[in-house]
Design an enzyme around this catalytic site. Structure first.
Site, PDB file in Angstrom:
ATOM      1  N   CYS A   1       0.803  -1.222   0.000  1.00  0.00           N
ATOM      2  CA  CYS A   1       0.000   0.000   0.000  1.00  0.00           C
ATOM      3  C   CYS A   1       0.840   1.278   0.000  1.00  0.00           C
ATOM      4  O   CYS A   1       0.285   2.375  -0.034  1.00  0.00           O
ATOM      5  CB  CYS A   1      -0.942  -0.027   1.186  1.00  0.00           C
ATOM      6  SG  CYS A   1      -1.832  -1.585   1.247  1.00  0.00           S
TER       7      CYS A   1
ATOM      8  N   HIS B   1      -2.374   7.902   6.205  1.00  0.00           N
ATOM      9  CA  HIS B   1      -2.652   6.613   5.574  1.00  0.00           C
ATOM     10  C   HIS B   1      -4.012   6.127   6.081  1.00  0.00           C
ATOM     11  O   HIS B   1      -4.812   5.642   5.303  1.00  0.00           O
ATOM     12  CB  HIS B   1      -1.531   5.630   5.907  1.00  0.00           C
ATOM     13  CG  HIS B   1      -1.658   4.322   5.203  1.00  0.00           C
ATOM     14  ND1 HIS B   1      -1.693   4.235   3.829  1.00  0.00           N
ATOM     15  CD2 HIS B   1      -1.777   3.051   5.661  1.00  0.00           C
ATOM     16  CE1 HIS B   1      -1.817   2.955   3.482  1.00  0.00           C
ATOM     17  NE2 HIS B   1      -1.878   2.228   4.574  1.00  0.00           N
TER      18      HIS B   1
ATOM     19  N   GLU C   1      -0.002   4.864  13.391  1.00  0.00           N
ATOM     20  CA  GLU C   1       0.227   6.124  12.673  1.00  0.00           C
ATOM     21  C   GLU C   1       0.107   7.319  13.628  1.00  0.00           C
ATOM     22  O   GLU C   1       0.890   8.278  13.535  1.00  0.00           O
ATOM     23  CB  GLU C   1      -0.764   6.260  11.508  1.00  0.00           C
ATOM     24  CG  GLU C   1      -0.481   7.479  10.647  1.00  0.00           C
ATOM     25  CD  GLU C   1      -1.261   7.496   9.332  1.00  0.00           C
ATOM     26  OE1 GLU C   1      -2.163   6.662   9.166  1.00  0.00           O
ATOM     27  OE2 GLU C   1      -0.939   8.350   8.486  1.00  0.00           O
TER      28      GLU C   1
ATOM     29  N   LYS D   1      -9.698   7.689   2.885  1.00  0.00           N
ATOM     30  CA  LYS D   1     -10.135   6.298   2.671  1.00  0.00           C
ATOM     31  C   LYS D   1     -11.547   6.078   3.203  1.00  0.00           C
ATOM     32  O   LYS D   1     -12.224   5.139   2.801  1.00  0.00           O
ATOM     33  CB  LYS D   1      -9.155   5.338   3.340  1.00  0.00           C
ATOM     34  CG  LYS D   1      -7.785   5.295   2.656  1.00  0.00           C
ATOM     35  CD  LYS D   1      -6.853   4.297   3.304  1.00  0.00           C
ATOM     36  CE  LYS D   1      -5.538   4.175   2.564  1.00  0.00           C
ATOM     37  NZ  LYS D   1      -4.601   5.281   2.805  1.00  0.00           N
TER      38      LYS D   1
ATOM     39  N   HIS E   1      -9.757   1.983   0.448  1.00  0.00           N
ATOM     40  CA  HIS E   1      -8.305   1.813   0.399  1.00  0.00           C
ATOM     41  C   HIS E   1      -7.934   1.299  -0.993  1.00  0.00           C
ATOM     42  O   HIS E   1      -8.302   0.195  -1.372  1.00  0.00           O
ATOM     43  CB  HIS E   1      -7.875   0.825   1.486  1.00  0.00           C
ATOM     44  CG  HIS E   1      -6.391   0.736   1.673  1.00  0.00           C
ATOM     45  ND1 HIS E   1      -5.488   1.244   0.765  1.00  0.00           N
ATOM     46  CD2 HIS E   1      -5.655   0.203   2.678  1.00  0.00           C
ATOM     47  CE1 HIS E   1      -4.260   1.021   1.205  1.00  0.00           C
ATOM     48  NE2 HIS E   1      -4.342   0.397   2.362  1.00  0.00           N
TER      49      HIS E   1
ATOM     50  N   PHE F   1       1.854  -3.492   3.731  1.00  0.00           N
ATOM     51  CA  PHE F   1       2.241  -4.839   4.156  1.00  0.00           C
ATOM     52  C   PHE F   1       3.734  -5.027   3.928  1.00  0.00           C
ATOM     53  O   PHE F   1       4.302  -4.495   2.971  1.00  0.00           O
ATOM     54  CB  PHE F   1       1.520  -5.881   3.297  1.00  0.00           C
ATOM     55  CG  PHE F   1       0.151  -6.252   3.797  1.00  0.00           C
ATOM     56  CD1 PHE F   1      -0.503  -5.504   4.759  1.00  0.00           C
ATOM     57  CD2 PHE F   1      -0.489  -7.376   3.284  1.00  0.00           C
ATOM     58  CE1 PHE F   1      -1.760  -5.855   5.203  1.00  0.00           C
ATOM     59  CE2 PHE F   1      -1.757  -7.740   3.715  1.00  0.00           C
ATOM     60  CZ  PHE F   1      -2.391  -6.983   4.670  1.00  0.00           C
TER      61      PHE F   1
END
Lengths: 392, 402
Positions: free
Chosen positions: A150, A283, A294, A315, A320, A379
């Site tokens: 991502c 994010h 985060e 998002k 996402h 990831f």
């Protein structure tokens, strides 16, 4: 810049939708979701590919390439380079899936014992979309595909930025993309990472992400080159940083040190301090792990300023977009900066003591945004942050 | 590039040997790792051949239960990285991970897991979807796992591409070392054998249809992959991984590391032609001291590669030529790194393995020097070439350190 998301095709529909706080998340229509925990996603509906191709055959292209071609046309036109893109322009794209929809269709036939068309494989592998873009636009320099989960979209823009800074290119096409496919939907469902309610980044009751699809494209140009041709300069990239967690294949490192390192490297690269940042496009996936991590990273790097700097994740509205996320969020961040309005973090209702940030919980909030950070984490522990500054 | 980056460690997991020494021994003795494929059924297929890795046990190299269920491609990458770190005389438990990077080139990555995950989904429905397989099926799983195993915190990247993805990864590693001011960077390529990939290339008519293969001692070639041959008929698919340790030259010298070679330049282009590759070897004074680690794989692009090399190098003399692919197969993203590893060892040892290509060659390559036996020659420069099926590719120049 060019953009396609569930909010629509093009910058106009996207920025108005985002700033108004429109929710583009609906029940998935492209495959049967009855057996899944989550049922919703940010699908692009009503997309008709109409571009007349010079080199490629539309019947051999994956949906991802069609979205890319449309978005690149928008970006290149805005840059005043339609049909004038220099042939040595590198194409640098980020993705997690490439042409997975074609791969799925091919493999589904194989598994079901049906005849599978080999032509479905011509645009399946994740590096073929960049190759096809280079082919169609007559670009013979380099086609790079980055797949850092991502963070890919932000990594791609970061690489383009550094290629230009290093003098390896004057103009670069950079961005990220991914499409909605059952493979990924099933995967994120199996990881129990998908919400069964709403995507609520940084909310105390957040319970997962919602997937989306889309493309974000940026034409990057060396400043003096853009000035000399009187190009319309939309914004400046002033810093980029990256790092990795070395922690877990799917979970982020909980202390936020890895993400923080990427942000601090971006600030150092830009030569600005924490107090110089007016907005953070997070994010913010809406998963318990990511958002808590985060928030910690933002607190560590921005210190007391983290109480004041507006933070939001789009998002919540479009889902996402995986490899497309960083690029789409870059486009939205720049447009919000230029409009002087903060993108809202919709569905935010209950503050989480673990995420003590200044979350933008209302739409259409005006703000003077001179510099903004956009974060992306993926990831495998990939972290990236990029800093934009409004055109002088 | 001013030769500021050097190769100080090499790790290989290949069909022709696990570890740098076994790999080199196979190159010197022309022991091919091409076999009848066992990991999937090739009955009724046009080809049965593959560069298949057997008897590989990650636990023997890296006893870490976190990676026991990883895909083969990740395991190959993990073991190669461990070999490279050890070979460089480094210890990942002691280094500052924030100063270390990792770039892995992949083509199909964990395609076995992707296929398995999707097949279960199609046949049995959503409840069959395994989170473990999904998380290790993503394209960046080999890099992610490797960063976790070796505390790589500076930057971790996956470059996706065709055959040249390995050289693209080297190019990218140099960029991120400069950009993030990293001290060192592991750079590799990894690939695994898979029935779907095999069938796909077979359907496109790209696999050599030969059903037996042998490289005889001294490099005489039997059936199978025939790079640069007039009667070449496709490639033999392979698998494996190779990882190099790149370091800043000054730091490597200071810590008295063994330097295999320095990275001199890297040229990348879409659709390589003799025109857009002009000048790629301008810094080479004397072709007599050059070793070509070619990437030709028995497909149509072999002649493009030969033409470019001829135009750029033939004017300076006759270089030695090598090609590892008849030994290991076409390992896609791993190929370029394995080629670079073989070239780096040639530069360091001053020994050239026997040419694996010699018979019935296209005219465009007949200007080079073919050695029947291994030769001791002080090579100054090695050029590693890699061209993908779409004509995209890279040329990497390595120089010997004196």
């Amino acid at each position: 810049m060019g953009i396609i998301t569930a909010l629509g095709v093009g910058k106009k529909e996207n920025i108005s939708g985002i700033l108004e706080g429109q929710n583009a998340i609906k029940k998935i229509a492209s495959f049967d979701v009855s057996g899944y925990r989550g049922k919703t996603g940010g699908e692009i509906s009503g997309f008709n590919f109409s571009k007349k191709l010079k080199q490629l055959k539309p019947s051999r292209l994956d949906r991802a390439t069609k979205l890319l071609l449309t978005s690149i046309d928008e970006a290149v036109a805005e840059a005043g380079l339609l049909n004038r893109l220099p042939s040595n322009t590198p194409v640098i794209l980020g993705t997690t899936l490439g042409g997975m929809l074609s791969g799925e269709a091919y493999h589904r036939n194989i598994v079901s014992g049906k005849k599978a068309k080999p032509s479905l494989l011509l645009d399946y592998l994740a590096h073929y979309q960049a190759i096809h873009i280079a082919e169609e636009y007559g670009l013979d320099s380099a086609a790079f595909t980055i797949s850092n989960a991502c963070a890919s979209g932000t990594n791609a823009i970061g690489l383009a930025y550094n290629e230009i800074r290093a003098g390896n290119a004057e103009i670069a096409l950079a961005g990220g993309y991914d499409t909605m496919c059952e493979f990924t939907f099933a995967g994120f469902n199996s990881l129990q990472a998908v919400t069964q309610t709403l995507c609520r980044p940084f909310d105390k009751n957040r319970d997962g992400l919602v997937l989306g699809e889309g493309v974000g494209i940026i034409v990057l140009e060396e400043m003096s080159c853009a000035v000399s041709r009187n190009a319309n300069i939309i914004a400046e990239i002033i810093g980029y940083g990256e790092s990795s967690d070395a922690f877990h294949i799917t979970r982020p490192e909980p202390s936020g040190d890895g993400a923080g390192l990427a942000i601090s490297r971006a600030l150092t690269c830009a030569g600005v301090g924490a107090s110089d940042i007016d907005y953070i496009n997070a994010h913010g996936t809406g998963t318990p792990y990511n958002d808590a991590m985060e928030a910690k990273a933002i607190q560590k790097i921005f210190g007391n300023a983290s109480q004041n700097i507006p933070v939001s994740s789009i998002k919540s509205m479009i889902g996402h977009l995986l490899g497309g996320a960083g690029a789409v969020e870059a486009v939205i961040t720049v447009m919000a900066m230029n409009k002087g309005v903060l993108p809202p973090n919709i569905n935010y209702q209950t503050p989480d003591p673990d995420c003590p940030l200044n979350i933008v919980d209302k739409s259409e909030q005006p703000a003077s945004i001179k510099r903004a950070v956009s974060n992306s984490f993926g990831f495998g522990g990939a972290n990236a942050a990029i800093i934009f500054q409004g055109a002088a | 590039m001013s030769e500021e980056f050097v190769i100080t460690g090499i790790g290989v997991v290949s069909p022709a040997g696990i570890g740098k020494e076994a790999f080199w021994d196979s190159l010197i003795n022309c022991k091919a790792g091409i076999k009848d494929i066992r990991c999937f059924d090739t009955k009724n297929k046009k080809s049965r051949l593959g560069g298949e890795i057997r008897d590989f046990d990650l636990d023997a190299v890296l006893p870490d239960k976190r990676f026991r269920r990883a895909a083969n491609v990740s395991k190959y990458c993990l073991a190669s990285a461990k070999f490279a770190i050890d070979d460089a005389g480094l210890d990942s438990t002691k280094w500052d991970g924030t100063k270390v990077g990792l770039v892995v080139g992949v083509t199909h990555s964990a395609i076995n897991y992707s296929r398995e995950f999707h097949a279960a989904l199609v046949k049995e429905g959503p409840l069959s979807a395994s989170p473990m397989i999904f998380s290790d099926s993503v394209l960046n799983a080999p890099a992610g796992n490797t960063s976790i195993a070796f505390n790589v915190k500076g930057a971790t990247h996956t470059i996706v591409g065709g055959v040249p993805a390995g050289l693209h990864a080297i190019s990218y590693a140099i960029k991120i070392m400069k950009m993030s001011n990293l001290d060192m960077c592991l750079v590799g390529g990894a690939e695994e054998l898979d029935s779907l990939v095999f069938d796909t290339y077979s359907r496109f008519g790209l696999l050599s249809p030969g059903d037996r293969f042998q490289i005889y001692p001294q490099g005489e070639q039997g059936e199978g992959m025939k790079p640069f041959a007039i009667d070449r008929n496709g490639f033999v698919i392979g698998e494996g991984a190779c990882v190099l340790m790149l370091e800043k030259k000054k730091a490597a010298i200071e810590r008295k590391a063994t330097i295999y070679a320095a990275i001199s330049s890297i040229h990348t282009a879409m659709s390589l032609t003799t025109e857009n590759c002009s000048g790629i070897c301008n810094d080479i004074p004397d072709a007599a001291g050059i070793y070509l680690s070619t990437g030709a794989n028995g497909t149509a692009n072999d002649s493009t590669e030969a033409k470019i090399l001829k135009k750029e190098i033939a004017k300076n003399g006759k270089p030695y030529i090598g090609n590892i692919k008849p030994i290991v197969g076409e390992c896609f993203a791993a190929s370029g790194i394995m080629q670079a590893a073989s070239a780096a060892i040639v530069l360091c040892k001053g020994v050239i393995p026997p040419s694996t290509i010699r018979h019935n060659l296209i005219p465009e390559i007949q200007w080079v020097r073919f050695n029947r036996f291994e030769e001791k020659v002080k090579i100054k420069t090695a050029i590693v070439s890699s061209i993908g099926l779409e004509g995209e590719g890279s040329f990497l120049t390595l120089k010997r350190q004196t």
